[in-house]
Design a protein around this motif. Structure first.
Motif, PDB file in Angstrom:
ATOM      1  N   LEU A  62      -5.008  11.296  -9.236  1.00 58.44           N
ATOM      2  CA  LEU A  62      -5.686  10.363  -8.358  1.00 58.44           C
ATOM      3  C   LEU A  62      -4.899  10.293  -7.055  1.00 58.44           C
ATOM      4  N   ASP A  63      -5.515  10.679  -5.940  1.00 58.90           N
ATOM      5  CA  ASP A  63      -4.850  10.696  -4.632  1.00 58.90           C
ATOM      6  C   ASP A  63      -5.344   9.518  -3.806  1.00 58.90           C
ATOM      7  N   ASP A  64      -4.410   8.627  -3.434  1.00 58.33           N
ATOM      8  CA  ASP A  64      -4.794   7.469  -2.632  1.00 58.33           C
ATOM      9  C   ASP A  64      -4.311   7.582  -1.189  1.00 58.33           C
ATOM     10  N   GLY A  65      -3.800   8.723  -0.803  1.00 60.68           N
ATOM     11  CA  GLY A  65      -3.315   8.916   0.555  1.00 60.68           C
ATOM     12  C   GLY A  65      -1.817   8.746   0.676  1.00 60.68           C
ATOM     13  N   SER A  66      -1.189   8.054  -0.280  1.00 61.46           N
ATOM     14  CA  SER A  66       0.273   7.896  -0.246  1.00 61.46           C
ATOM     15  C   SER A  66       0.936   8.775  -1.300  1.00 61.46           C
TER      16      SER A  66
END
Length: 168
Positions: A62-66
């Motif tokens: 899961l990639d949340d941008g951080s």
């Protein structure tokens, strides 16, 4: 007996950067902490950037941008919660069916929110997923970021509650 820290039983909303920086607590049972506060459950939101479905489990990132949070969703009933609710064959089948429904929501490029237990496997932190929710609101990821920042400032980064003074 010291009071139980409320963060121990709550789902902490965490960004990947914060999640991946959780420290393993030295104790008999595997546990994790953030700046000295216990974290056993987490909630995250982001885009599914990879997944690997096997007969007994579904692994995805899961990639949340951080950063990217490794997640695992067990599809095998042997790894579902052990409780009286799961004692009958019908309840086990229902739980396995629910896990399949959650697994069907995980698709590449989909914005999802997950909740589950913080666990470690072979030295890597991961979320053992209990719930998956597909976000339809395009602002959900930004709102999750803002909530994480506010909770970190107002709740998570506070020192643990002090132990009560002992009476003589």
């Amino acid at each position: 007996m010291p009071p139980m820290d409320p963060m121990r039983s709550a789902h902490a909303k965490l960004l990947a950067g914060d999640f991946l920086s959780l420290a393993a607590s030295p104790s008999a049972a595997p546990s994790f902490s953030r700046r000295g506060r216990p974290v056993s459950r987490a909630e995250a939101a982001g885009i599914v950037v990879s997944y690997d479905r096997r007969p007994k489990l579904l692994r995805f990132l899961l990639d949340d941008g951080s950063g990217c949070i490794p997640c695992v969703l067990w599809l095998n009933h042997h790894f579902l919660p052990q409780s009286p609710a799961f004692s009958s064959r019908e309840n086990i089948a229902a739980a396995a069916s629910a896990a399949d429904v959650h697994a069907g929501k995980v698709r590449l490029g989909e914005l999802v929110r997950v909740r589950g237990r913080v666990t470690g496997f072979r030295g890597v932190l991961q979320i053992t997923v209990k719930d998956v929710l597909v976000e339809r609101d395009p602002n959900a990821e930004t709102l999750h970021w803002l909530q994480c920042l506010k909770l970190a400032r107002d709740c998570y980064d506070l020192p643990p509650p002090p132990a009560p003074a002992r009476r003589a």
